[in-house]
Design a protein around this motif. Structure first.
Motif, PDB file in Angstrom:
ATOM      1  N   ARG A 206      37.625  44.689  47.625  1.00  0.00           N
ATOM      2  CA  ARG A 206      37.501  44.881  46.183  1.00  0.00           C
ATOM      3  C   ARG A 206      37.743  46.324  45.767  1.00  0.00           C
ATOM      4  NH1 ARG A 206      32.199  43.456  43.446  1.00  0.00           N
ATOM      5  NH2 ARG A 206      33.102  44.785  41.841  1.00  0.00           N
ATOM      6  N   ALA A 207      37.654  47.277  46.714  1.00  0.00           N
ATOM      7  CA  ALA A 207      37.743  48.693  46.358  1.00  0.00           C
ATOM      8  C   ALA A 207      39.107  49.062  45.789  1.00  0.00           C
ATOM      9  CB  ALA A 207      37.427  49.551  47.583  1.00  0.00           C
ATOM     10  N   PHE A 208      40.160  48.358  46.215  1.00  0.00           N
ATOM     11  CA  PHE A 208      41.490  48.686  45.699  1.00  0.00           C
ATOM     12  C   PHE A 208      42.106  47.496  44.943  1.00  0.00           C
ATOM     13  CE2 PHE A 208      41.725  47.483  50.145  1.00  0.00           C
ATOM     14  CZ  PHE A 208      42.753  46.566  50.207  1.00  0.00           C
ATOM     15  N   THR A 209      41.241  46.585  44.509  1.00  0.00           N
ATOM     16  CA  THR A 209      41.700  45.461  43.676  1.00  0.00           C
ATOM     17  C   THR A 209      40.790  45.344  42.437  1.00  0.00           C
ATOM     18  OG1 THR A 209      40.393  43.923  45.053  1.00  0.00           O
ATOM     19  CG2 THR A 209      42.736  44.194  45.599  1.00  0.00           C
ATOM     20  N   THR A 210      39.694  44.659  42.585  1.00  0.00           N
ATOM     21  CA  THR A 210      38.769  44.459  41.464  1.00  0.00           C
ATOM     22  C   THR A 210      38.299  45.777  40.870  1.00  0.00           C
ATOM     23  OG1 THR A 210      37.969  42.503  42.650  1.00  0.00           O
ATOM     24  CG2 THR A 210      36.687  43.233  40.741  1.00  0.00           C
ATOM     25  N   ASP A 211      37.859  46.686  41.714  1.00  0.00           N
ATOM     26  CA  ASP A 211      37.228  47.912  41.227  1.00  0.00           C
ATOM     27  C   ASP A 211      38.188  48.857  40.536  1.00  0.00           C
ATOM     28  OD1 ASP A 211      34.904  46.907  42.271  1.00  0.00           O
ATOM     29  OD2 ASP A 211      34.830  48.241  44.003  1.00  0.00           O
ATOM     30  N   VAL A 212      39.483  48.681  40.729  1.00  0.00           N
ATOM     31  CA  VAL A 212      40.445  49.551  40.047  1.00  0.00           C
ATOM     32  C   VAL A 212      41.174  48.811  38.927  1.00  0.00           C
ATOM     33  CG1 VAL A 212      40.743  51.043  42.045  1.00  0.00           C
ATOM     34  CG2 VAL A 212      42.261  49.079  41.757  1.00  0.00           C
ATOM     35  N   GLY A 213      40.749  47.577  38.623  1.00  0.00           N
ATOM     36  CA  GLY A 213      41.237  46.899  37.433  1.00  0.00           C
ATOM     37  C   GLY A 213      42.382  45.937  37.597  1.00  0.00           C
ATOM     38  N   VAL A 214      42.748  45.577  38.838  1.00  0.00           N
ATOM     39  CA  VAL A 214      43.815  44.590  39.052  1.00  0.00           C
ATOM     40  C   VAL A 214      43.429  43.277  38.387  1.00  0.00           C
ATOM     41  CG1 VAL A 214      44.991  43.205  40.822  1.00  0.00           C
ATOM     42  CG2 VAL A 214      44.636  45.665  41.173  1.00  0.00           C
ATOM     43  N   ASP A 215      44.406  42.594  37.800  1.00  0.00           N
ATOM     44  CA  ASP A 215      44.133  41.372  37.042  1.00  0.00           C
ATOM     45  C   ASP A 215      44.194  40.107  37.893  1.00  0.00           C
ATOM     46  OD1 ASP A 215      43.932  42.460  34.201  1.00  0.00           O
ATOM     47  OD2 ASP A 215      45.869  43.265  34.828  1.00  0.00           O
ATOM     48  N   VAL A 216      45.130  40.034  38.810  1.00  0.00           N
ATOM     49  CA  VAL A 216      45.263  38.852  39.657  1.00  0.00           C
ATOM     50  C   VAL A 216      45.968  39.269  40.946  1.00  0.00           C
ATOM     51  CG1 VAL A 216      47.493  38.129  38.689  1.00  0.00           C
ATOM     52  CG2 VAL A 216      45.982  36.407  39.693  1.00  0.00           C
ATOM     53  N   LEU A 217      45.674  38.562  42.030  1.00  0.00           N
ATOM     54  CA  LEU A 217      46.359  38.870  43.281  1.00  0.00           C
ATOM     55  C   LEU A 217      46.670  37.599  44.042  1.00  0.00           C
ATOM     56  CD1 LEU A 217      44.298  38.706  46.029  1.00  0.00           C
ATOM     57  CD2 LEU A 217      43.224  40.564  44.787  1.00  0.00           C
ATOM     58  N   SER A 218      47.664  37.717  44.897  1.00  0.00           N
ATOM     59  CA  SER A 218      47.990  36.670  45.856  1.00  0.00           C
ATOM     60  C   SER A 218      47.403  37.108  47.183  1.00  0.00           C
ATOM     61  CB  SER A 218      49.511  36.502  45.973  1.00  0.00           C
ATOM     62  OG  SER A 218      50.096  36.265  44.710  1.00  0.00           O
ATOM     63  N   PHE A 219      46.465  36.331  47.710  1.00  0.00           N
ATOM     64  CA  PHE A 219      45.758  36.724  48.928  1.00  0.00           C
ATOM     65  C   PHE A 219      46.320  35.962  50.114  1.00  0.00           C
ATOM     66  CE2 PHE A 219      42.382  36.572  52.081  1.00  0.00           C
ATOM     67  CZ  PHE A 219      42.001  37.903  52.139  1.00  0.00           C
ATOM     68  N   GLY A 220      46.780  36.715  51.119  1.00  0.00           N
ATOM     69  CA  GLY A 220      47.448  36.097  52.253  1.00  0.00           C
ATOM     70  C   GLY A 220      46.512  35.646  53.352  1.00  0.00           C
ATOM     71  N   GLY A 221      46.841  34.509  53.949  1.00  0.00           N
ATOM     72  CA  GLY A 221      46.103  34.005  55.096  1.00  0.00           C
ATOM     73  C   GLY A 221      46.989  33.708  56.282  1.00  0.00           C
ATOM     74  N   THR A 222      48.197  33.213  56.034  1.00  0.00           N
ATOM     75  CA  THR A 222      49.072  32.761  57.108  1.00  0.00           C
ATOM     76  C   THR A 222      49.419  33.885  58.071  1.00  0.00           C
ATOM     77  OG1 THR A 222      50.007  31.174  55.537  1.00  0.00           O
ATOM     78  CG2 THR A 222      51.186  31.505  57.597  1.00  0.00           C
ATOM     79  N   LYS A 223      49.645  35.084  57.547  1.00  0.00           N
ATOM     80  CA  LYS A 223      50.009  36.223  58.400  1.00  0.00           C
ATOM     81  C   LYS A 223      48.806  36.780  59.146  1.00  0.00           C
ATOM     82  CE  LYS A 223      54.026  37.795  55.718  1.00  0.00           C
ATOM     83  NZ  LYS A 223      54.130  36.654  54.799  1.00  0.00           N
ATOM     84  N   ASN A 224      47.617  36.271  58.850  1.00  0.00           N
ATOM     85  CA  ASN A 224      46.400  36.819  59.455  1.00  0.00           C
ATOM     86  C   ASN A 224      45.612  35.762  60.221  1.00  0.00           C
ATOM     87  OD1 ASN A 224      44.802  39.052  60.018  1.00  0.00           O
ATOM     88  ND2 ASN A 224      43.519  38.800  58.208  1.00  0.00           N
TER      89      ASN A 224
END
Length: 363
Positions: A206-224
């Motif tokens: 969240r430190a570089f997404t939610t906390d800096v104001g990002v509106d939406v993200l695509s979160f990857g699982g397949t590569k991890n």
């Protein structure tokens, strides 16, 4: 009648058709499934659960994602990364809207035109030296509001980590978000390797997404380490609406969604996501160290996540490709990309580096 899923004998008619000891450096998508993920899928099997996301696993998944991204986060599992990106961007845009992105962005060069064809989205791209946008670079395309002849720039999309293996710091993303919001634009993060970024930065997600104001993200699982599945994660529900309808019309609504959701539960409830990503990053650093001093090999980009970019004689690369899978990144310059995954071993790295030494000796 007996339960056909509860047999005392294990039987399969499938035949193993590959050598599981073989690993290459072409893509982290080449890797198999982490054993803890396979165990979670088996755990979710058996019996009936309501389809299309009304199952117990998907309901619980909301709490799992909120632990990482805050109380307002809403997670929508989808099949793949292209589907996640197209669905997320559609949710941010009216029909006349456009997306500003780096010219190297996955949505621009590696999704077969899906944002344009399936989403009807105009991409306004900007050349970048390192795959990263800045407020100044964004301004090259952030203009023409109110001009009916120009697709309206209403979203900025960044990739973390980038296609060139580089990372945005939290402050850099904050600057982009603040700049975009000041111009009435929203911000999307393509996070197919977001775990690798967090592991390298040493920051919570969240430190570089939610906390800096990002509106939406695509979160990857397949590569991890997942079998399949990504998530659209809405961080700003006031601005990002109608995902549930767009997911369906984008052909990304899984009927047996419990098997996607339980994978993310296994990945994110503990530290599996961080272990996998951190290991892949460490293997990339080991590879960089192993090849940097080889005469004739040039590391051309900083190794900040799980990718190593290098230039070596073309004939050497072509011979190496017969022994290990990897891709040319730039056919003109001969630049290649070597990717490490959660299952890359130190022995894999050492053997590959030895093969490079051997082939360079033949050059």
């Amino acid at each position: 009648m007996t339960d056909p899923t509860s047999t005392t004998e294990s039987r399969t008619d499938a035949v193993r058709r590959h050598d599981p000891s073989v690993r290459g450096f072409a893509s982290d998508n080449y890797a198999g499934v982490h054993p803890e993920i396979l165990a979670a899928i088996a755990l979710a099997n058996g019996g009936h659960q309501v389809a299309y996301g009304e199952d117990d696993y998907t309901a619980h998944l909301q709490d799992v994602f909120r632990k990482h991204f805050g109380d307002k986060a809403e997670a929508y599992p989808v099949f793949n990364g292209t589907g996640a990106n197209v669905t997320a961007l559609q949710a941010l845009l009216p029909r006349w809207g456009a997306v500003i992105a780096a010219d190297s962005a996955h949505i621009n060069v590696d999704e077969g035109g899906a944002p344009e064809k399936m989403g009807g989205i105009k991409l306004l791209t900007v050349p970048t030296p390192d795959g990263k946008l800045t407020p100044e670079l964004i301004d090259q395309q952030a203009w023409g509001w109110g001009d009916e002849h120009r697709a309206q720039p209403l979203v900025v999309s960044i990739t973390q980590s980038t296609e060139l293996g580089t990372l945005y710091t939290a402050d850099e993303i904050r600057d982009i978000v603040d700049h975009a919001h000041q111009h009435g634009m929203l911000v999307h993060v393509d996070g197919s390797r977001l775990g690798n970024a967090a592991a390298s930065l040493g920051l919570p997600l969240r430190a570089f997404t939610t906390d800096v104001g990002v509106d939406v993200l695509s979160f990857g699982g397949t590569k991890n380490g997942l079998l399949f599945g990504e998530c659209v994660v809405v961080l700003n529900p006031e601005q990002v609406r109608n995902i549930k309808y767009l997911r369906k019309t984008s052909m990304q609504l899984a009927s047996k969604m419990r098997f996607v959701s339980v994978q993310f539960e296994a990945l994110l409830t503990g530290d599996l996501w961080l272990r996998n990503a951190g290991h892949a990053n460490a293997m990339a650093r080991r590879l960089e160290t192993a090849v940097r001093e080889i005469d004739g090999v040039t590391i051309v980009r900083p190794v900040q996540a799980n990718a190593v970019f290098a230039i070596l004689p073309r004939e050497v690369s072509e011979r190496l490709q017969k022994r290990y899978r990897f891709y040319f990144w730039n056919e003109h310059t001969g630049e290649v990309r070597w990717m490490c995954a959660f299952d890359t071993t130190e022995a894999d790295i050492d053997a590959f580096a030895a093969a490079i030494v051997e082939e360079m000796g033949r050059a």
